[in-house]
Design an enzyme around this catalytic site. Structure first.
Site, PDB file in Angstrom:
ATOM      1  N   ALA A   1     -21.786  99.820  62.108  1.00 19.82           N
ATOM      2  CA  ALA A   1     -22.145  98.578  62.796  1.00 19.82           C
ATOM      3  C   ALA A   1     -21.035  98.061  63.702  1.00 19.82           C
ATOM      4  O   ALA A   1     -21.137  96.966  64.244  1.00 19.82           O
ATOM      5  CB  ALA A   1     -22.523  97.514  61.777  1.00 19.82           C
TER       6      ALA A   1
ATOM      7  N   ASN B   1     -19.023 105.003  53.164  1.00 24.14           N
ATOM      8  CA  ASN B   1     -19.710 104.399  54.302  1.00 24.14           C
ATOM      9  C   ASN B   1     -18.852 104.487  55.549  1.00 24.14           C
ATOM     10  O   ASN B   1     -17.673 104.137  55.537  1.00 24.14           O
ATOM     11  CB  ASN B   1     -20.050 102.942  53.999  1.00 24.14           C
ATOM     12  CG  ASN B   1     -20.999 102.819  52.811  1.00 24.14           C
ATOM     13  OD1 ASN B   1     -20.627 102.341  51.760  1.00 24.14           O
ATOM     14  ND2 ASN B   1     -22.224 103.273  52.971  1.00 24.14           N
TER      15      ASN B   1
ATOM     16  N   ARG C   1     -17.389 123.092  52.056  1.00 25.69           N
ATOM     17  CA  ARG C   1     -16.450 123.875  52.875  1.00 25.69           C
ATOM     18  C   ARG C   1     -15.561 122.993  53.746  1.00 25.69           C
ATOM     19  O   ARG C   1     -14.643 123.487  54.395  1.00 25.69           O
ATOM     20  CB  ARG C   1     -17.225 124.879  53.760  1.00 25.69           C
ATOM     21  CG  ARG C   1     -17.755 126.074  52.978  1.00 25.69           C
ATOM     22  CD  ARG C   1     -18.280 127.174  53.906  1.00 25.69           C
ATOM     23  NE  ARG C   1     -19.472 126.747  54.623  1.00 25.69           N
ATOM     24  CZ  ARG C   1     -20.716 126.890  54.150  1.00 25.69           C
ATOM     25  NH1 ARG C   1     -20.924 127.416  52.955  1.00 25.69           N
ATOM     26  NH2 ARG C   1     -21.751 126.486  54.856  1.00 25.69           N
TER      27      ARG C   1
ATOM     28  N   HIS D   1     -25.216 100.003  49.927  1.00 27.47           N
ATOM     29  CA  HIS D   1     -24.178 100.861  50.493  1.00 27.47           C
ATOM     30  C   HIS D   1     -23.985 102.128  49.681  1.00 27.47           C
ATOM     31  O   HIS D   1     -23.693 103.198  50.241  1.00 27.47           O
ATOM     32  CB  HIS D   1     -22.845 100.111  50.569  1.00 27.47           C
ATOM     33  CG  HIS D   1     -22.751  99.108  51.681  1.00 27.47           C
ATOM     34  ND1 HIS D   1     -23.407  97.915  51.655  1.00 27.47           N
ATOM     35  CD2 HIS D   1     -22.062  99.147  52.851  1.00 27.47           C
ATOM     36  CE1 HIS D   1     -23.144  97.238  52.770  1.00 27.47           C
ATOM     37  NE2 HIS D   1     -22.325  97.959  53.504  1.00 27.47           N
TER      38      HIS D   1
ATOM     39  N   ASP E   1     -17.646  93.203  51.813  1.00 30.10           N
ATOM     40  CA  ASP E   1     -17.979  93.548  53.200  1.00 30.10           C
ATOM     41  C   ASP E   1     -19.022  92.558  53.737  1.00 30.10           C
ATOM     42  O   ASP E   1     -19.843  92.892  54.582  1.00 30.10           O
ATOM     43  CB  ASP E   1     -18.488  94.989  53.301  1.00 30.10           C
ATOM     44  CG  ASP E   1     -18.512  95.539  54.724  1.00 30.10           C
ATOM     45  OD1 ASP E   1     -17.779  94.994  55.587  1.00 30.10           O
ATOM     46  OD2 ASP E   1     -19.270  96.488  54.997  1.00 30.10           O
TER      47      ASP E   1
ATOM     48  N   ILE F   1     -26.583  99.878  58.585  1.00 27.78           N
ATOM     49  CA  ILE F   1     -26.122  98.817  57.687  1.00 27.78           C
ATOM     50  C   ILE F   1     -25.021  98.027  58.385  1.00 27.78           C
ATOM     51  O   ILE F   1     -24.074  98.598  58.928  1.00 27.78           O
ATOM     52  CB  ILE F   1     -25.604  99.408  56.366  1.00 27.78           C
ATOM     53  CG1 ILE F   1     -26.746 100.086  55.601  1.00 27.78           C
ATOM     54  CG2 ILE F   1     -24.987  98.320  55.499  1.00 27.78           C
ATOM     55  CD1 ILE F   1     -26.286 100.805  54.348  1.00 27.78           C
ATOM     56  N   ALA F   2     -25.155  96.703  58.361  1.00 31.82           N
ATOM     57  CA  ALA F   2     -24.209  95.836  59.085  1.00 31.82           C
ATOM     58  C   ALA F   2     -23.551  94.882  58.107  1.00 31.82           C
ATOM     59  O   ALA F   2     -23.893  93.702  58.019  1.00 31.82           O
ATOM     60  CB  ALA F   2     -24.941  95.063  60.182  1.00 31.82           C
TER      61      ALA F   2
END
Length: 369
Positions: free
Chosen positions: A128, A207, A215, A239, A262, A296-297
């Site tokens: 975001a 996130n 690998r 999240h 957050d 997701i903000a």
């Protein structure tokens, strides 16, 4: 005058089921068994949120001091007695303005410092963050902000793969500022180089990061396996899947896993339309997403809700209390001042009922109204 708060007291080493926190002035004087206590509330350390963008309809992202003060007051009501004001990627003039505006709030103790989440981040993992403002790290900009802040700048998130990132991390650490790794498409090797340069925090682990691959382990594995890195986790069930929350906590341990919110301005507010870093955000069913692409903000989380979620997901309450207070306090260099119910530390505590809902909050020895 001595004040005693009694109940089930959670300390970094365990729980006094019949306990007492003795407070003199703004300090904890003693923590001990108190045999006359019967079935009291939970007494836990004041929460330390090292990554939040706002709440209660107010934001830290615009550099407005009054908005910042009210956002801090909102989170204080939910038990957060110490927090960093996190900005998102912005033009340098706004970074300067915010540093100058928030310095008095830091000096007066309203804020514990400023966290710049960007703009030195990966375009491929911007989430975001506004891609218009992303750029390579500048030691000149950072040096100017640190000087302007006079101690207010406490953490900066950087993507290690960007040109100049290692030099920026070394500058930050050399000036006593926490360097965090986040919003990154770095390889395992690049992330390890950032840690070797002094980076000590993983910004909302998983996130805004290159996913784990067998690998190419990427940044998640490099951060989880580094003994000096504290990994932020957003425990909101959005999240992170609860299984991943438990896995990361078991690998890092509660001494290296820090719960964060957050949170953005919509925390504690109704669903609707909001803004973050110049981008439109839609909140539906309490989940904040960019209106343009659904990324997701941030969140609408508070630290008390994060604690409840972690415990419901299987984290033991004493460990969860470390993750919301002791570990984040240490991660941002404040572990000798706040973050635990221990003699000599500031008298910050939260009284919780048996469902872990906030009953009362104390900050610096005074009950919060």
């Amino acid at each position: 005058m001595t004040l005693r708060v009694t109940g089930k007291v959670v300390t970094p080493t365990g729980v006094f089921r019949q306990g007492c926190v003795e407070i003199a002035g703004d300090r904890i004087r003693a923590v001990a068994e108190y045999p006359t206590v019967r079935d009291g509330h939970w007494i836990v350390p004041g929460f330390v949120d090292m990554h939040t963008h706002g709440g209660g309809g107010h934001t830290f992202t615009t550099g407005d001091a009054e908005s910042a003060r009210q956002a801090a007051e909102f989170h204080l009501g939910h038990g957060t007695t110490t927090l960093l004001a996190s900005l998102v990627s912005s033009p340098f003039p706004l970074m300067r303005e915010a540093t100058a505006a928030y310095r008095p709030l830091v000096e007066s103790g309203v804020l514990a410092g400023v966290h710049f989440e960007g703009p030195y981040l990966s375009a491929a993992r911007c989430g975001a963050q506004n891609p218009e403002f992303l750029r390579d790290p500048s030691t000149e900009e950072l040096a100017e902000l640190i000087e302007l802040g006079g101690g207010a700048v406490r953490m900066v998130t950087v993507a290690p793969e960007r040109d100049g990132a290692l030099e920026a991390i070394k500058l930050l650490v050399g000036q006593g500022v926490v360097a965090a790794v986040g919003h990154t498409d770095a390889t395992w090797e690049q992330t390890r180089a950032a840690v070797a340069a002094g980076a000590s925090v993983g910004t909302h682990l998983f996130n805004g990061m290159r996913p784990v691959h067998h690998r190419e382990p990427g940044p998640v594995v490099a951060l989880l396996e580094s003994p000096n890195v504290v990994c932020e986790l957003v425990a909101d069930g959005v999240h992170l899947h609860d299984g991943m929350l438990g896995f990361a906590t078991s690998v890092a341990g509660p001494e290296r896993a820090a719960l964060i919110t957050d949170a953005m301005a919509a925390a504690g507010m109704p669903d609707g339309e909001y803004e973050l870093g110049g981008q439109a955000v839609t909140v539906a069913d309490g989940v904040a997403r960019l209106s343009r692409d659904g990324a997701i903000a941030g969140s609408t989380l508070t630290m008390d809700a994060a604690l409840r979620h972690a415990v419901a997901a299987g984290v033991a309450l004493p460990d969860a209390c470390r993750m919301v207070a002791t570990t984040p306090a240490r991660a941002i260099g404040l572990g000798d001042r706040v973050g635990a119910l221990q003699p000599g530390l500031r008298a910050d505590l939260v009284v919780l009922d048996d469902d872990l809902n906030v009953v009362r909050v104390m900050r610096a020895g005074a009950w919060v109204e």
